[in-house]
Design a protein around this motif. Sequence first.
Motif, PDB file in Angstrom:
ATOM      1  N   ALA A  44       0.842  -1.208   0.000  1.00  0.00           N
ATOM      2  CA  ALA A  44       0.000   0.000   0.000  1.00  0.00           C
ATOM      3  C   ALA A  44       0.875   1.255   0.000  1.00  0.00           C
ATOM      4  O   ALA A  44       0.535   2.257  -0.641  1.00  0.00           O
ATOM      5  N   VAL A  45       1.995   1.200   0.714  1.00  0.00           N
ATOM      6  CA  VAL A  45       2.930   2.331   0.736  1.00  0.00           C
ATOM      7  C   VAL A  45       3.525   2.505  -0.656  1.00  0.00           C
ATOM      8  O   VAL A  45       3.590   3.611  -1.210  1.00  0.00           O
ATOM      9  N   ARG A  46       3.957   1.407  -1.263  1.00  0.00           N
ATOM     10  CA  ARG A  46       4.565   1.461  -2.590  1.00  0.00           C
ATOM     11  C   ARG A  46       3.575   2.023  -3.613  1.00  0.00           C
ATOM     12  O   ARG A  46       3.924   2.855  -4.437  1.00  0.00           O
ATOM     13  N   ARG A  47       2.320   1.569  -3.549  1.00  0.00           N
ATOM     14  CA  ARG A  47       1.304   2.058  -4.501  1.00  0.00           C
ATOM     15  C   ARG A  47       1.170   3.578  -4.417  1.00  0.00           C
ATOM     16  O   ARG A  47       1.141   4.267  -5.433  1.00  0.00           O
ATOM     17  N   ALA A  48       1.072   4.080  -3.197  1.00  0.00           N
ATOM     18  CA  ALA A  48       0.894   5.528  -3.001  1.00  0.00           C
ATOM     19  C   ALA A  48       2.102   6.297  -3.540  1.00  0.00           C
ATOM     20  O   ALA A  48       1.943   7.288  -4.267  1.00  0.00           O
ATOM     21  N   LEU A  49       3.301   5.834  -3.207  1.00  0.00           N
ATOM     22  CA  LEU A  49       4.499   6.574  -3.619  1.00  0.00           C
ATOM     23  C   LEU A  49       4.758   6.429  -5.118  1.00  0.00           C
ATOM     24  O   LEU A  49       5.161   7.393  -5.776  1.00  0.00           O
ATOM     25  N   VAL A  50       4.492   5.238  -5.657  1.00  0.00           N
ATOM     26  CA  VAL A  50       4.722   5.017  -7.103  1.00  0.00           C
ATOM     27  C   VAL A  50       3.816   5.936  -7.919  1.00  0.00           C
ATOM     28  O   VAL A  50       4.235   6.497  -8.938  1.00  0.00           O
ATOM     29  N   GLU A  51       2.590   6.161  -7.457  1.00  0.00           N
ATOM     30  CA  GLU A  51       1.690   7.037  -8.204  1.00  0.00           C
ATOM     31  C   GLU A  51       2.268   8.460  -8.273  1.00  0.00           C
ATOM     32  O   GLU A  51       2.276   9.084  -9.339  1.00  0.00           O
ATOM     33  N   ALA A  52       2.755   8.944  -7.150  1.00  0.00           N
ATOM     34  CA  ALA A  52       3.345  10.292  -7.127  1.00  0.00           C
ATOM     35  C   ALA A  52       4.607  10.339  -7.994  1.00  0.00           C
ATOM     36  O   ALA A  52       4.849  11.309  -8.717  1.00  0.00           O
ATOM     37  N   GLN A  53       5.402   9.278  -7.938  1.00  0.00           N
ATOM     38  CA  GLN A  53       6.645   9.234  -8.734  1.00  0.00           C
ATOM     39  C   GLN A  53       6.334   9.230 -10.228  1.00  0.00           C
ATOM     40  O   GLN A  53       7.003   9.888 -11.022  1.00  0.00           O
ATOM     41  N   ARG A  54       5.292   8.482 -10.623  1.00  0.00           N
ATOM     42  CA  ARG A  54       4.907   8.434 -12.057  1.00  0.00           C
ATOM     43  C   ARG A  54       4.464   9.798 -12.544  1.00  0.00           C
ATOM     44  O   ARG A  54       4.812  10.215 -13.651  1.00  0.00           O
ATOM     45  N   ALA A  55       3.693  10.500 -11.719  1.00  0.00           N
ATOM     46  CA  ALA A  55       3.233  11.836 -12.114  1.00  0.00           C
ATOM     47  C   ALA A  55       4.454  12.730 -12.324  1.00  0.00           C
ATOM     48  O   ALA A  55       4.533  13.480 -13.304  1.00  0.00           O
ATOM     49  N   PHE A  56       5.423  12.631 -11.427  1.00  0.00           N
ATOM     50  CA  PHE A  56       6.652  13.438 -11.538  1.00  0.00           C
ATOM     51  C   PHE A  56       7.396  13.119 -12.833  1.00  0.00           C
ATOM     52  O   PHE A  56       7.917  14.012 -13.510  1.00  0.00           O
ATOM     53  N   SER A  57       7.421  11.827 -13.196  1.00  0.00           N
ATOM     54  CA  SER A  57       8.233  11.396 -14.351  1.00  0.00           C
ATOM     55  C   SER A  57       7.758  12.004 -15.666  1.00  0.00           C
ATOM     56  O   SER A  57       8.470  11.976 -16.659  1.00  0.00           O
ATOM     57  N   LYS A  58       6.552  12.580 -15.676  1.00  0.00           N
ATOM     58  CA  LYS A  58       5.996  13.116 -16.927  1.00  0.00           C
ATOM     59  C   LYS A  58       6.323  14.589 -17.149  1.00  0.00           C
ATOM     60  O   LYS A  58       5.871  15.197 -18.114  1.00  0.00           O
ATOM     61  N   LYS A  59       7.106  15.185 -16.243  1.00  0.00           N
ATOM     62  CA  LYS A  59       7.416  16.617 -16.379  1.00  0.00           C
ATOM     63  C   LYS A  59       8.260  16.889 -17.625  1.00  0.00           C
ATOM     64  O   LYS A  59       9.151  16.115 -17.964  1.00  0.00           O
ATOM     65  N   GLU A  60       8.002  18.016 -18.237  1.00  0.00           N
ATOM     66  CA  GLU A  60       8.805  18.474 -19.376  1.00  0.00           C
ATOM     67  C   GLU A  60      10.016  19.258 -18.870  1.00  0.00           C
ATOM     68  O   GLU A  60       9.898  19.901 -17.827  1.00  0.00           O
ATOM     69  N   PRO A  61      11.156  19.289 -19.541  1.00  0.00           N
ATOM     70  CA  PRO A  61      11.413  18.599 -20.820  1.00  0.00           C
ATOM     71  C   PRO A  61      11.827  17.143 -20.636  1.00  0.00           C
ATOM     72  O   PRO A  61      11.884  16.402 -21.601  1.00  0.00           O
ATOM     73  N   GLY A  62      12.105  16.742 -19.401  1.00  0.00           N
ATOM     74  CA  GLY A  62      12.525  15.363 -19.175  1.00  0.00           C
ATOM     75  C   GLY A  62      12.819  15.147 -17.703  1.00  0.00           C
ATOM     76  O   GLY A  62      12.897  16.114 -16.928  1.00  0.00           O
ATOM     77  N   THR A  63      12.934  13.895 -17.300  1.00  0.00           N
ATOM     78  CA  THR A  63      13.143  13.592 -15.885  1.00  0.00           C
ATOM     79  C   THR A  63      14.165  12.466 -15.712  1.00  0.00           C
ATOM     80  O   THR A  63      14.329  11.612 -16.583  1.00  0.00           O
ATOM     81  N   VAL A  64      14.817  12.496 -14.557  1.00  0.00           N
ATOM     82  CA  VAL A  64      15.703  11.416 -14.136  1.00  0.00           C
ATOM     83  C   VAL A  64      15.165  10.932 -12.796  1.00  0.00           C
ATOM     84  O   VAL A  64      15.011  11.731 -11.868  1.00  0.00           O
ATOM     85  N   LEU A  65      14.801   9.680 -12.709  1.00  0.00           N
ATOM     86  CA  LEU A  65      14.346   9.115 -11.436  1.00  0.00           C
ATOM     87  C   LEU A  65      15.324   8.027 -11.030  1.00  0.00           C
ATOM     88  O   LEU A  65      15.701   7.195 -11.874  1.00  0.00           O
ATOM     89  N   ASP A  66      15.757   8.046  -9.764  1.00  0.00           N
ATOM     90  CA  ASP A  66      16.609   6.952  -9.320  1.00  0.00           C
ATOM     91  C   ASP A  66      16.002   6.252  -8.114  1.00  0.00           C
ATOM     92  O   ASP A  66      15.278   6.859  -7.323  1.00  0.00           O
ATOM     93  N   GLY A  67      16.249   4.944  -8.051  1.00  0.00           N
ATOM     94  CA  GLY A  67      15.665   4.152  -6.967  1.00  0.00           C
ATOM     95  C   GLY A  67      15.995   2.686  -7.126  1.00  0.00           C
ATOM     96  O   GLY A  67      17.141   2.320  -7.445  1.00  0.00           O
TER      97      GLY A  67
END
Length: 211
Positions: free
Chosen positions: A90-113
């Motif tokens: 449940a924790v992962r679901r909540a955080l993954v949703e926020a992380q996915r929204a972040f990943s769509k920012k223009e012009p590009g994103t770097v996510l590490d984990g």
Amino acid sequence: MITIAIDGPAAAGKGTLSRQIAEEYGFHHLDTGLTYRATAKALLDAGLPLDDEAVAERMALEVELSGLDRSILSAHAIGEAASKIAVMPAVRRALVEAQRAFSKKEPGTVLDGRDIGTVVCPDAAVKLYVTASPEVRAKRRFDEIVGNGAVADYAAIFDDVKKRDERDMGRADSPLRPADDAHLLDTSEMSIEAAFQAAKSLIDAALIKKI
Ligand code: DC
């Protein structure tokens, strides 16, 4: 919009590499470990238990990505608590949703984990899996602590690195592993500059393909 996914175990150098890439290309960067750490800190600060999934989920839903402070969240005790709540779906679901929204920012994103290429951004244009032997990672952490003028115990750090790996790779939900299409960068005998150059070639090739 282009997303770069960077995964790997603790202390492999992925944080430094991610920040360098974000700076080079002018992309937004999110260290997703900080989202697990912020959730854990909120529980610790409120004196709440670390083993109640519903309570931890509530805290995860309230994490603000814009307010993540690395200097506060990097404390060892927070990392330990984070790795405990990171096993909760449940924790992962909540955080993954926020992380996915972040990943769509223009012009590009770097996510590490740990699960960016496998779960959070499976369609990322470039996936890197940054690793190094446990000995090398423990030595880097040791040097970092000593470099900051503090006292460190190599054996204890090595033990900690191994335990963290077991927890991250052994959990049922989104265990740490390279995505099938990830490029492996073993930094055991590679400088961070060499890793950066290798990453840059892969990203440049992906950017050309997108034009
Ligand atoms: O990278 P870090 O030490 O800040 O991560 C803290 C904890 O959060 C670590 O035990 C692994 C977990 N984590 C995760 O499960 N998934 C991520 N995408 C990032 C971190």
